[in-house]
Scaffold this active site. Structure first.
Site, mmCIF file in Angstrom:
data_model
loop_
_atom_site.group_PDB
_atom_site.id
_atom_site.type_symbol
_atom_site.label_atom_id
_atom_site.label_comp_id
_atom_site.label_asym_id
_atom_site.label_seq_id
_atom_site.Cartn_x
_atom_site.Cartn_y
_atom_site.Cartn_z
ATOM 1 C CE LYS A 1 1.041 2.655 -4.719
ATOM 2 N NZ LYS A 1 1.415 4.310 -4.203
ATOM 3 C CE1 TYR B 1 -0.153 6.774 -9.053
ATOM 4 C CE2 TYR B 1 1.187 5.124 -9.732
ATOM 5 C CZ TYR B 1 0.441 5.420 -8.778
ATOM 6 O OH TYR B 1 0.148 4.838 -7.677
ATOM 7 C CG ASN C 1 2.304 5.022 -0.874
ATOM 8 O OD1 ASN C 1 2.407 4.209 -1.733
ATOM 9 N ND2 ASN C 1 1.682 5.882 -0.781
ATOM 10 C CG HIS D 1 -3.500 3.295 -6.613
ATOM 11 N ND1 HIS D 1 -3.219 4.679 -6.523
ATOM 12 C CD2 HIS D 1 -4.817 2.979 -7.123
ATOM 13 C CE1 HIS D 1 -4.379 4.942 -7.323
ATOM 14 N NE2 HIS D 1 -5.012 4.149 -7.409
ATOM 15 C CD GLU E 1 -7.034 4.975 -10.491
ATOM 16 O OE1 GLU E 1 -6.203 6.143 -10.285
ATOM 17 O OE2 GLU E 1 -7.096 4.226 -9.619
HETATM 18 P P1 IDP Z 1 -2.233 8.706 -2.962
HETATM 19 O O1 IDP Z 1 -1.634 7.379 -3.475
HETATM 20 O O2 IDP Z 1 -2.407 8.564 -1.503
HETATM 21 O O3 IDP Z 1 -3.659 8.979 -3.675
HETATM 22 P P2 IDP Z 1 -1.098 10.795 -4.577
HETATM 23 O O4 IDP Z 1 -0.721 12.296 -4.182
HETATM 24 O O5 IDP Z 1 -2.316 10.552 -5.666
HETATM 25 O O6 IDP Z 1 -1.219 9.662 -3.297
HETATM 26 O O7 IDP Z 1 0.415 10.250 -5.034
HETATM 27 C C1 IDP Z 1 0.523 9.125 -5.794
HETATM 28 C C2 IDP Z 1 1.590 8.127 -5.282
HETATM 29 O O8 IDP Z 1 2.777 8.890 -5.560
HETATM 30 C C3 IDP Z 1 1.691 7.750 -3.902
HETATM 31 O O9 IDP Z 1 0.931 6.948 -3.393
HETATM 32 C C4 IDP Z 1 3.236 7.684 -3.590
HETATM 33 O O10 IDP Z 1 3.595 6.428 -4.090
HETATM 34 C C5 IDP Z 1 3.766 8.802 -4.485
HETATM 35 N N1 IDP Z 1 4.079 10.237 -3.964
HETATM 36 C C6 IDP Z 1 3.053 11.060 -3.616
HETATM 37 N N2 IDP Z 1 3.471 12.078 -3.212
HETATM 38 C C7 IDP Z 1 4.990 11.808 -2.834
HETATM 39 C C8 IDP Z 1 6.178 12.724 -2.438
HETATM 40 O O11 IDP Z 1 5.996 13.760 -1.829
HETATM 41 N N3 IDP Z 1 7.161 12.037 -2.520
HETATM 42 C C9 IDP Z 1 7.537 10.780 -3.183
HETATM 43 N N4 IDP Z 1 6.301 10.362 -3.646
HETATM 44 C C10 IDP Z 1 5.309 10.610 -3.494
HETATM 45 MG MG MG Z 2 -3.879 9.372 -5.695
#
Ligand code: IDP
Ligand code: MG
Length: 143
Positions: free
Chosen positions: A10, A50, A113, A116, A127
């Site tokens: 990312k 997304y 984070n 992905h 994807e």
């Molecule tokens: P993942 O990437 O671990 O699969 P997902 O729930 O699919 O997590 O969420 C996609 C992305 O959205 C996350 O990687 C993160 O960048 C962002 N995200 C997820 N939950 C939150 C949150 O509670 N606050 C802010 N950003 C979030």
């Molecule tokens: Mg996800």
């Protein structure tokens, strides 16, 4: 059985110059790179990627973050690629991620984070197609 998953290094991790270290960890974990590029997502493209999170409160911030700079999508292959890659990256929130995982090492917080990983074989296929044409995948064919 060998199957595929989509990784994206990312924008925060690219900006922090840790893409090389992350790619090295991915290769050391036994994943084979099938296709890779550096690209900057438009708002529309990030929003489409997304779309599943469209109704979540963090959607607009997520789209802005993912289009804030270049990212590196990578199509990967390995036995049990989806689940093994999710193990390698760790929990969404780095505070909950296991020691040694990519997010524990490089994520700033739950939003920014670092990486992905697809969550199912079905989504992995969708994807990978978001970033790579069939032609690109075939041209890069490396067994
Ligand atoms: P993942 O990437 O671990 O699969 P997902 O729930 O699919 O997590 O969420 C996609 C992305 O959205 C996350 O990687 C993160 O960048 C962002 N995200 C997820 N939950 C939150 C949150 O509670 N606050 C802010 N950003 C979030
Ligand atoms: Mg996800």
């Amino acid at each position: 059985m060998n199957n595929r998953t989509l990784a994206i290094i990312k924008p925060d991790a690219v900006r922090d110059n840790v893409a090389g270290k992350i790619i090295s960890k991915i290769i050391d974990a036994g994943f084979k790179i099938k296709a890779m590029k550096m690209t900057r997502l438009t708002n529309d493209s990030a929003g489409g990627f997304y779309l599943i999170h469209k109704n979540r409160p963090f959607y607009n911030d997520l789209v802005e973050y993912m289009s804030s700079g270049p990212c590196i999508p990578i199509a990967l292959e390995r036995e049990n690629a989806v689940s093994e890659f999710r193990k390698l990256i760790g929990a969404t929130d780095p505070n909950e991620a296991a020691e040694g995982t990519i997010r524990k090492l490089y994520a700033k917080n739950k939003a920014e984070n670092a990486i992905h990983g697809s969550d199912s074989d079905e989504n992995a296929a969708i994807e990978i197609a978001h970033f790579f044409s069939r032609k690109e995948l075939l041209e890069n064919y490396n067994g």
